[in-house]
Write a protein that holds these residues in place. Structure first.
Motif, PDB file in Angstrom:
ATOM      1  N   ALA A 187       0.995  -0.983   0.055  1.00  0.00           N
ATOM      2  CA  ALA A 187      -0.049  -0.098   0.129  1.00  0.00           C
ATOM      3  C   ALA A 187       0.862   1.558   0.087  1.00  0.00           C
ATOM      4  O   ALA A 187       0.564   2.311  -0.673  1.00  0.00           O
ATOM      5  N   CYS A 188       2.073   1.250   0.612  1.00  0.00           N
ATOM      6  CA  CYS A 188       2.927   2.444   0.671  1.00  0.00           C
ATOM      7  C   CYS A 188       3.356   2.691  -0.785  1.00  0.00           C
ATOM      8  O   CYS A 188       3.592   3.707  -1.358  1.00  0.00           O
ATOM      9  N   SER A 189       3.856   1.686  -1.532  1.00  0.00           N
ATOM     10  CA  SER A 189       4.221   1.807  -2.747  1.00  0.00           C
ATOM     11  C   SER A 189       3.337   2.199  -3.782  1.00  0.00           C
ATOM     12  O   SER A 189       3.596   2.880  -4.594  1.00  0.00           O
ATOM     13  N   LEU A 190       2.327   1.594  -3.530  1.00  0.00           N
ATOM     14  CA  LEU A 190       0.946   2.153  -4.234  1.00  0.00           C
ATOM     15  C   LEU A 190       0.711   3.791  -4.074  1.00  0.00           C
ATOM     16  O   LEU A 190       0.555   4.374  -5.327  1.00  0.00           O
ATOM     17  N   PHE A 191       0.933   4.226  -2.875  1.00  0.00           N
ATOM     18  CA  PHE A 191       0.599   5.567  -2.771  1.00  0.00           C
ATOM     19  C   PHE A 191       1.981   6.523  -2.815  1.00  0.00           C
ATOM     20  O   PHE A 191       1.904   7.653  -2.764  1.00  0.00           O
ATOM     21  N   GLY A 192       2.955   5.606  -3.062  1.00  0.00           N
ATOM     22  CA  GLY A 192       4.365   6.487  -3.175  1.00  0.00           C
ATOM     23  C   GLY A 192       4.734   6.753  -1.896  1.00  0.00           C
ATOM     24  O   GLY A 192       5.457   7.857  -1.821  1.00  0.00           O
ATOM     25  N   LEU A 193       4.737   6.233  -0.771  1.00  0.00           N
ATOM     26  CA  LEU A 193       4.823   6.806   0.624  1.00  0.00           C
ATOM     27  C   LEU A 193       6.183   5.838   1.146  1.00  0.00           C
ATOM     28  O   LEU A 193       6.427   4.583   0.449  1.00  0.00           O
ATOM     29  N   ASP A 206      -7.875  11.155   1.930  1.00  0.00           N
ATOM     30  CA  ASP A 206      -7.191  12.225   1.190  1.00  0.00           C
ATOM     31  C   ASP A 206      -6.224  11.728   0.181  1.00  0.00           C
ATOM     32  O   ASP A 206      -6.336  12.160  -0.895  1.00  0.00           O
ATOM     33  N   LEU A 207      -5.517  10.627   0.472  1.00  0.00           N
ATOM     34  CA  LEU A 207      -4.776   9.895  -0.425  1.00  0.00           C
ATOM     35  C   LEU A 207      -5.718   9.448  -1.645  1.00  0.00           C
ATOM     36  O   LEU A 207      -5.074   9.449  -2.589  1.00  0.00           O
ATOM     37  N   LEU A 210     -10.812  11.767  -2.036  1.00  0.00           N
ATOM     38  CA  LEU A 210     -12.293  11.586  -1.611  1.00  0.00           C
ATOM     39  C   LEU A 210     -12.504  12.661  -0.651  1.00  0.00           C
ATOM     40  O   LEU A 210     -13.699  12.633  -0.306  1.00  0.00           O
ATOM     41  N   ARG A 211     -11.782  13.623  -0.090  1.00  0.00           N
ATOM     42  CA  ARG A 211     -12.325  14.578   0.828  1.00  0.00           C
ATOM     43  C   ARG A 211     -12.702  16.021  -0.004  1.00  0.00           C
ATOM     44  O   ARG A 211     -13.547  16.644   0.793  1.00  0.00           O
ATOM     45  N   ALA A 212     -12.532  16.119  -1.317  1.00  0.00           N
ATOM     46  CA  ALA A 212     -13.122  17.499  -1.896  1.00  0.00           C
ATOM     47  C   ALA A 212     -13.226  16.827  -3.389  1.00  0.00           C
ATOM     48  O   ALA A 212     -12.763  16.012  -4.042  1.00  0.00           O
ATOM     49  N   GLY A 213     -14.404  17.288  -3.666  1.00  0.00           N
ATOM     50  CA  GLY A 213     -14.945  17.015  -5.084  1.00  0.00           C
ATOM     51  C   GLY A 213     -16.202  17.282  -5.328  1.00  0.00           C
ATOM     52  O   GLY A 213     -16.932  18.094  -4.669  1.00  0.00           O
ATOM     53  N   VAL A 237      -7.911   7.501  -9.253  1.00  0.00           N
ATOM     54  CA  VAL A 237      -7.327   8.517  -8.485  1.00  0.00           C
ATOM     55  C   VAL A 237      -6.022   8.832  -9.233  1.00  0.00           C
ATOM     56  O   VAL A 237      -5.408   7.999  -9.907  1.00  0.00           O
ATOM     57  N   ALA A 238      -5.601  10.138  -9.031  1.00  0.00           N
ATOM     58  CA  ALA A 238      -4.509  10.645  -9.735  1.00  0.00           C
ATOM     59  C   ALA A 238      -3.197  10.203  -9.048  1.00  0.00           C
ATOM     60  O   ALA A 238      -3.018  10.781  -8.054  1.00  0.00           O
ATOM     61  N   MET A 239      -2.255   9.509  -9.537  1.00  0.00           N
ATOM     62  CA  MET A 239      -0.936   9.203  -8.811  1.00  0.00           C
ATOM     63  C   MET A 239       0.022   9.361  -9.658  1.00  0.00           C
ATOM     64  O   MET A 239       0.333   8.946 -10.555  1.00  0.00           O
ATOM     65  N   GLY A 240       1.044  10.269  -9.154  1.00  0.00           N
ATOM     66  CA  GLY A 240       2.046  10.443 -10.221  1.00  0.00           C
ATOM     67  C   GLY A 240       1.963  10.969 -11.745  1.00  0.00           C
ATOM     68  O   GLY A 240       2.528  10.607 -12.439  1.00  0.00           O
TER      69      GLY A 240
END
Length: 510
Positions: A187-193, A206-207, A210-213, A237-240
């Motif tokens: 999961a860390c790798s998925l989110f770049g953590l 927030d990751l 889903l907090r704003a939209g 979700v937008a990642m990288g």
């Protein structure tokens, strides 16, 4: 009102003791079919007292009916006393087991450790056997509980945590508001953590963006934070800088009393599956459109031949040539569809023979020469004087070479240049197809060989394609023990290189 045995026997205060005894005996025989039908102890005592009371009543009535016979009256009263005494003795013997159980229960009340000193009761009655079985179950449960010491429980928790961290799935544990409590390395790798950093308290929603939209995002967030025990959702979700497709499974951790509250999340990256599905749907749409055109032409020219009786021979030949051409075109489309099925099932095989590869490369270049001339392209060939033979499938290798040269002609701009080289490098025969087209983005170079994938330049252009040519070509090369490589730079062109082993030794053994 329920008609079950339970409600029939105990739900009404009007049931007699005999009926209760019958129902209990039936239940005992259901749970233990081998046990004989035997009345309960309390029922036997009740029946004994009823018999005693009846005997005393009869003796009293008999003594009162003959007052003149003093000796008979005395005998009746003696019989009454004897029956009552006998009944008392029998009752005491019957309740002895119940008295022992009651004494043990009173002494063990509020003292769980007292159960260890309770001894079984000797006897053959069912109540005795049931009591002894209950003691054995209590002793077994106590011994199992004693074995699970705090140290062993801690060790189990550590082992479970290590096993969970080693799972390849991206899982996350959060509180009820979506704040991180635990997060797995995937999961860390998925989110770049960073795995070594402390992420407790970070907002998972927030990751996930889903907090704003808009209203749809708010509705999705509310579903994830609701009291529904299990939720499965698709989410982008937008990642990288890229759109990642996720399949999210969320479950609440409040199943049993005493469990800690929170939520467990399993995140699965399904981006490639989603893109493959979209590409396949697009391919089917394109194939359907392309199938319609030759079918319409076949139908039109066949109807014209049927309807026109006075057609000249030249027109008839022209119509027949069109029908044959469209039939070949239709056959190629069907072959591509069959190739897709074979590649998906992994059942594509090679019919191998010893082959001269040089004529096949020349044929592929000649096939594309006319299209290159239409775009005023220079199609240059640079072949070795002589090449060793390969052991392979002529049709599949020929189709793969035509695909490579055809791609170069298709994506090279007007007045561009395509170079086809063929030679020997170490123990390989190498065919290079070089163009000076737009090139391929670095992040797309590993994907161009995927089935149904089309690069951004190809997708944004008006050129038709189904994304199967390069996938088929690489599959054919690997079936023959070779490989297809790509060297490309945006704005400067691409070079596709097919390598085949001399002699055709196959890695797959097919």
């Amino acid at each position: 009102m329920s008609n079950s045995p339970s409600s029939a026997a105990f739900g009404s205060g009007e049931r007699t003791a005999a009926e209760v005894d019958t129902v209990c005996a039936d239940r005992a025989s259901e749970t233990n079919p081998s046990a004989p039908g035997q009345a309960l102890v309390t029922t036997r005592i009740g029946v004994l007292f009823c018999v005693t009371a009846l005997c005393a009543l009869l003796c009293g009535v008999a003594a009162s009916s003959l007052p003149q016979l003093q000796s008979f009256q005395s005998l009746m009263w003696v019989a009454t006393v004897a029956v009552c005494s006998l009944s008392g003795v029998m009752s005491m013997r019957s309740v002895r087991t119940l008295r022992t159980i009651e004494t043990e229960l009173l002494q063990s009340g509020g003292k769980p450790e007292r159960w260890r000193t309770v001894r079984p009761i000797i006897g053959q009655e069912r109540i005795t056997e049931a009591w002894n079985e209950l003691l054995r179950e209590a002793e077994s449960a106590s011994s199992n509980r004693d074995d699970r010491t705090p140290a062993s429980l801690d060790q189990e928790a550590i082992t479970l945590a290590r096993a969970m961290r080693g799972l390849p799935a991206a899982w996350v544990i959060t509180d009820l508001d979506g704040r991180l409590l635990f997060i797995s390395p995937p999961a860390c790798s998925l989110f770049g953590l960073t795995e070594d950093a402390n992420h407790i308290g970070r907002d998972l929603l927030d990751l996930l963006g889903l907090r704003a939209g808009d209203e749809s995002v708010i509705a999705k967030r509310q579903r994830f934070l609701s009291n529904v025990r299990m939720i499965q959702e698709r989410h982008q979700v937008a990642m990288g800088g890229e759109r990642v497709h996720l399949r999210i499974a969320r479950s609440r951790l409040d199943g049993r009393s005493g469990d800690g509250e929170g939520m467990a999340w399993i995140l699965t990256d399904v981006t490639q599956q989603e893109l493959a599905t979209q590409s396949r749907d697009q391919f089917l749409l394109t194939a359907t459109h392309e199938l319609r055109t030759p079918l319409n032409n076949l139908q039109a020219y066949a109807e014209a031949l049927q309807a026109e009786e006075n057609l000249e021979i030249d027109q008839q030949k022209e119509f027949c040539n069109v029908i044959v051409s469209e039939a070949h075109r239709l056959g190629r489309l069907v072959d591509q569809l069959l190739t897709v099925g074979q590649m998906e099932a992994g059942s594509m095989v090679a019919n191998r023979h010893e082959l001269e590869l040089l004529p096949m490369v020349e044929y592929a270049a000649d096939q594309m020469k006319a299209q290159a001339d239409q775009k005023r392209q220079r199609l240059v060939t640079d072949f070795a004087a002589k090449l060793p033979t390969v052991f392979g499938d002529r049709d599949k290798l020929q189709a793969a070479l035509v695909n490579l040269v055809g791609n170069a002609v298709k994506y090279t701009p007007t007045a561009g240049e395509i170079i086809v080289r063929c030679g020997v490098v170490d123990n390989w025969i190498r065919i290079d197809i070089q163009d000076n087209g737009p090139g391929i983005e670095e992040e797309e170079q590993d994907k161009v060989f995927d089935k149904f994938f089309r690069g951004s330049h190809a997708a944004n252009s008006e050129m038709r394609g189904n994304g199967l040519g390069l996938a088929f070509t690489r599959e054919v090369a690997r079936m023959h023990g070779g490989e297809v490589d790509l060297d490309s730079e945006v704005g400067r062109g691409s070079t596709f290189s097919m390598r085949l082993p001399i002699g055709g030794h196959s890695r797959s053994g097919i």
